[in-house]
Design an enzyme around this catalytic site. Structure first.
Site, PDB file in Angstrom:
ATOM      1  N   GLN A  29       4.141   3.868  -1.478  1.00 51.97           N
ATOM      2  CA  GLN A  29       4.403   4.293  -2.689  1.00 51.97           C
ATOM      3  C   GLN A  29       5.245   3.356  -3.563  1.00 51.97           C
ATOM      4  OE1 GLN A  29       6.828   8.027  -3.033  1.00 51.97           O
ATOM      5  NE2 GLN A  29       8.304   7.144  -1.800  1.00 51.97           N
ATOM      6  N   SER A  89      17.682   1.439   4.251  1.00 48.59           N
ATOM      7  CA  SER A  89      17.432   2.787   4.322  1.00 48.59           C
ATOM      8  C   SER A  89      18.603   3.823   4.588  1.00 48.59           C
ATOM      9  CB  SER A  89      16.353   3.244   5.308  1.00 48.59           C
ATOM     10  OG  SER A  89      16.338   4.457   5.460  1.00 48.59           O
ATOM     11  N   GLU A  97      18.718   5.969   6.151  1.00 47.63           N
ATOM     12  CA  GLU A  97      18.569   6.360   7.885  1.00 47.63           C
ATOM     13  C   GLU A  97      19.574   5.914   8.474  1.00 47.63           C
ATOM     14  OE1 GLU A  97      16.685   9.024   9.350  1.00 47.63           O
ATOM     15  OE2 GLU A  97      16.098   9.730   7.317  1.00 47.63           O
ATOM     16  N   THR A 115       0.943  -1.301   0.070  1.00 45.02           N
ATOM     17  CA  THR A 115      -0.031   0.031  -0.191  1.00 45.02           C
ATOM     18  C   THR A 115       0.920   1.234  -0.054  1.00 45.02           C
ATOM     19  OG1 THR A 115      -0.219  -0.153   2.429  1.00 45.02           O
ATOM     20  CG2 THR A 115      -1.915  -1.311   1.129  1.00 45.02           C
ATOM     21  N   TYR A 126      13.663   4.087  14.180  1.00 44.19           N
ATOM     22  CA  TYR A 126      13.377   3.530  12.655  1.00 44.19           C
ATOM     23  C   TYR A 126      14.675   3.126  12.137  1.00 44.19           C
ATOM     24  CZ  TYR A 126      12.930   3.813   7.460  1.00 44.19           C
ATOM     25  OH  TYR A 126      12.775   3.404   6.053  1.00 44.19           O
TER      26      TYR A 126
HETATM   27  P1  GDP Z   1      12.900  10.900   6.766  1.00 47.92           P
HETATM   28  O1  GDP Z   1      14.266  11.498   5.913  1.00 47.92           O
HETATM   29  O2  GDP Z   1      12.645   9.567   6.510  1.00 47.92           O
HETATM   30  O3  GDP Z   1      13.077  11.590   8.149  1.00 47.92           O
HETATM   31  O4  GDP Z   1      11.598  11.908   5.649  1.00 47.92           O
HETATM   32  P2  GDP Z   1      10.795  13.187   5.859  1.00 47.92           P
HETATM   33  O5  GDP Z   1      10.308  13.627   4.961  1.00 47.92           O
HETATM   34  O6  GDP Z   1       9.887  12.952   7.144  1.00 47.92           O
HETATM   35  O7  GDP Z   1      11.871  14.283   6.620  1.00 47.92           O
HETATM   36  C1  GDP Z   1      12.796  14.941   5.886  1.00 47.92           C
HETATM   37  C2  GDP Z   1      13.555  15.812   6.654  1.00 47.92           C
HETATM   38  O8  GDP Z   1      12.594  17.145   6.778  1.00 47.92           O
HETATM   39  C3  GDP Z   1      13.811  15.777   8.182  1.00 47.92           C
HETATM   40  O9  GDP Z   1      15.152  15.977   8.635  1.00 47.92           O
HETATM   41  C4  GDP Z   1      12.616  16.524   9.052  1.00 47.92           C
HETATM   42  O10 GDP Z   1      13.138  16.591  10.475  1.00 47.92           O
HETATM   43  C5  GDP Z   1      12.669  17.790   8.165  1.00 47.92           C
HETATM   44  N1  GDP Z   1      11.260  18.452   8.374  1.00 47.92           N
HETATM   45  C6  GDP Z   1      11.249  19.626   8.710  1.00 47.92           C
HETATM   46  N2  GDP Z   1      10.114  19.826   8.850  1.00 47.92           N
HETATM   47  C7  GDP Z   1       9.242  18.819   8.842  1.00 47.92           C
HETATM   48  C8  GDP Z   1       7.940  18.513   8.930  1.00 47.92           C
HETATM   49  O11 GDP Z   1       6.893  19.384   9.226  1.00 47.92           O
HETATM   50  N3  GDP Z   1       7.373  17.155   8.596  1.00 47.92           N
HETATM   51  C9  GDP Z   1       8.421  16.044   8.293  1.00 47.92           C
HETATM   52  N4  GDP Z   1       7.914  14.912   8.032  1.00 47.92           N
HETATM   53  N5  GDP Z   1       9.650  16.504   8.094  1.00 47.92           N
HETATM   54  C10 GDP Z   1      10.103  17.741   8.522  1.00 47.92           C
END
Ligand code: GDP
Length: 327
Positions: A12, A126, A128, A10, A150
């Site tokens: 992407q 990942s 990460e 489910t 994670y």
């Molecule tokens: P990740 O790399 O798997 O954690 O993907 P995300 O898209 O959730 O986050 C990417 C980066 O964007 C991280 O460093 C977050 O801290 C930063 N970020 C800043 N503002 C936001 C927000 O409002 N939402 C999310 N998801 N990430 C944010």
């Protein structure tokens, strides 16, 4: 007809991978959990060629039954609690599904597969796992330093995959994929959150975007390109691990700027508000991958550039939000 089982159908990646395998005449099974899973019902409508099967990464016997039913040639483990921010709030659940789930699936493959019934396995690892990076750019030999529940669960999954390959001679690969996005990305991830909000601001439905830290940098690619690398990993003579990335890095604020530009909005900064709520207990500052091995050995290339990706995501959200107004 080759047969593939995808966990995490489910998400992407599950959707892009299912479509890609379908174009190559695979029979595709998608594993879903829960009764009347609403996401599964949507996928069934959009990808009618996928046969859904109930199973759960927390339940070994359900995984054995799933494999016995599907008799897959290839298993793609894309199922996980995959949102970093949520993993801090539900750390134990993340360790169980994202980490131990890999072990359970490999055990099931070991029990159901075997020399006469070999099953090739792809683990969605990942970037990460690199977290507080030890070197830049990161490649297959870069030490891990995860910064979230994670990330630590993914490190466990990665090492378990390698260990099963070496201990039981399974064809098991770990694809260390850097962030990959698409119009199908969940709205909780920062890219889609931004493109959705930009579309709504453009249409006068919203006045601001509330975000966390704007400085982190990510190596953002297009999910549709990345699933092709997953498949290619399972077609080699020998199982191996690969970094899949673009080799480019951009900050969250650059993403914002481009997304507003794509919608024809200037002075984007006045629409951004920052809030503690979206800050994380520990942050991954700079991810940038070195995809040379995947390019050399898998012949993998990207078709979508960063600008094109942002543009496509904004256009998709503009179309969705415009259609919603008409309803
Ligand atoms: P990740 O790399 O798997 O954690 O993907 P995300 O898209 O959730 O986050 C990417 C980066 O964007 C991280 O460093 C977050 O801290 C930063 N970020 C800043 N503002 C936001 C927000 O409002 N939402 C999310 N998801 N990430 C944010």
């Amino acid at each position: 007809m080759p047969t593939a089982l995808i966990t995490g159908i489910t998400g992407q990646d599950g959707q892009y991978l299912a479509e890609f395998l379908h174009t190559m005449d695979y029979k595709v099974y998608g594993m879903v959990r829960g009764q009347r899973n609403p996401k599964a019902e949507i996928i069934q409508r959009e990808l009618p060629f996928v046969e859904m099967i109930n199973g759960d990464l927390q339940d070994l016997s359900s995984l054995i039954a799933t494999l016995e039913y599907c008799q897959p040639d290839e298993v793609y483990n894309l199922g996980a609690i995959s949102f970093v921010a949520l993993s801090f709030k539900q750390a134990e659940l993340t360790a169980d599904i994202t980490g131990l789930g890999v072990l359970r699936l490999l055990e099931a493959i070991r029990l159901v597969g075997g020399p006469n019934n070999p099953i090739r396995f792809y683990q969605a690892s990942s970037s990460e796992m690199f977290g507080k990076v030890r070197e830049t750019p990161q490649n297959e030999l870069t030490p891990f330093y995860p910064r979230s529940p994670y990330g630590t669960a993914k490190v466990f999954g990665h090492h378990t995959t390698v260990n099963y390959r070496e201990s039981y001679d399974l064809y098991a690969c770990s694809g260390i994929l850097f962030n990959h996005e698409s119009p199908r990305r969940g709205i909780e991830f920062v890219t889609r959150k931004i493109t959705n909000a930009v579309a709504r601001i453009k249409l006068g439905l919203q006045t601001e975007i509330v975000l966390g830290d704007l400085t982190p940098r990510r190596d953002w690619g297009f999910a549709g390109d990345y699933v092709k690398a997953m498949w290619a990993m399972l077609q080699q003579d020998e199982a191996d691990d690969f970094v899949v990335a673009t080799g480019e890095t951009h900050s969250v604020s650059e993403f914002c700027q481009l997304a507003f530009e794509a919608a024809g909005i200037e002075d984007w900064e006045r629409y951004i508000r920052q809030d503690e709520r979206f800050m994380r207990p520990s942050e991954v500052d700079l991810l940038i991958g070195d995809p040379q091995k995947a390019k050399d050995k898998l012949g993998w290339t990207t078709e979508y550039g960063f600008r094109q990706l942002v543009q496509a995501m904004v256009e998709n959200d503009l179309a969705i939000e415009t259609a919603n107004i008409g309803r």
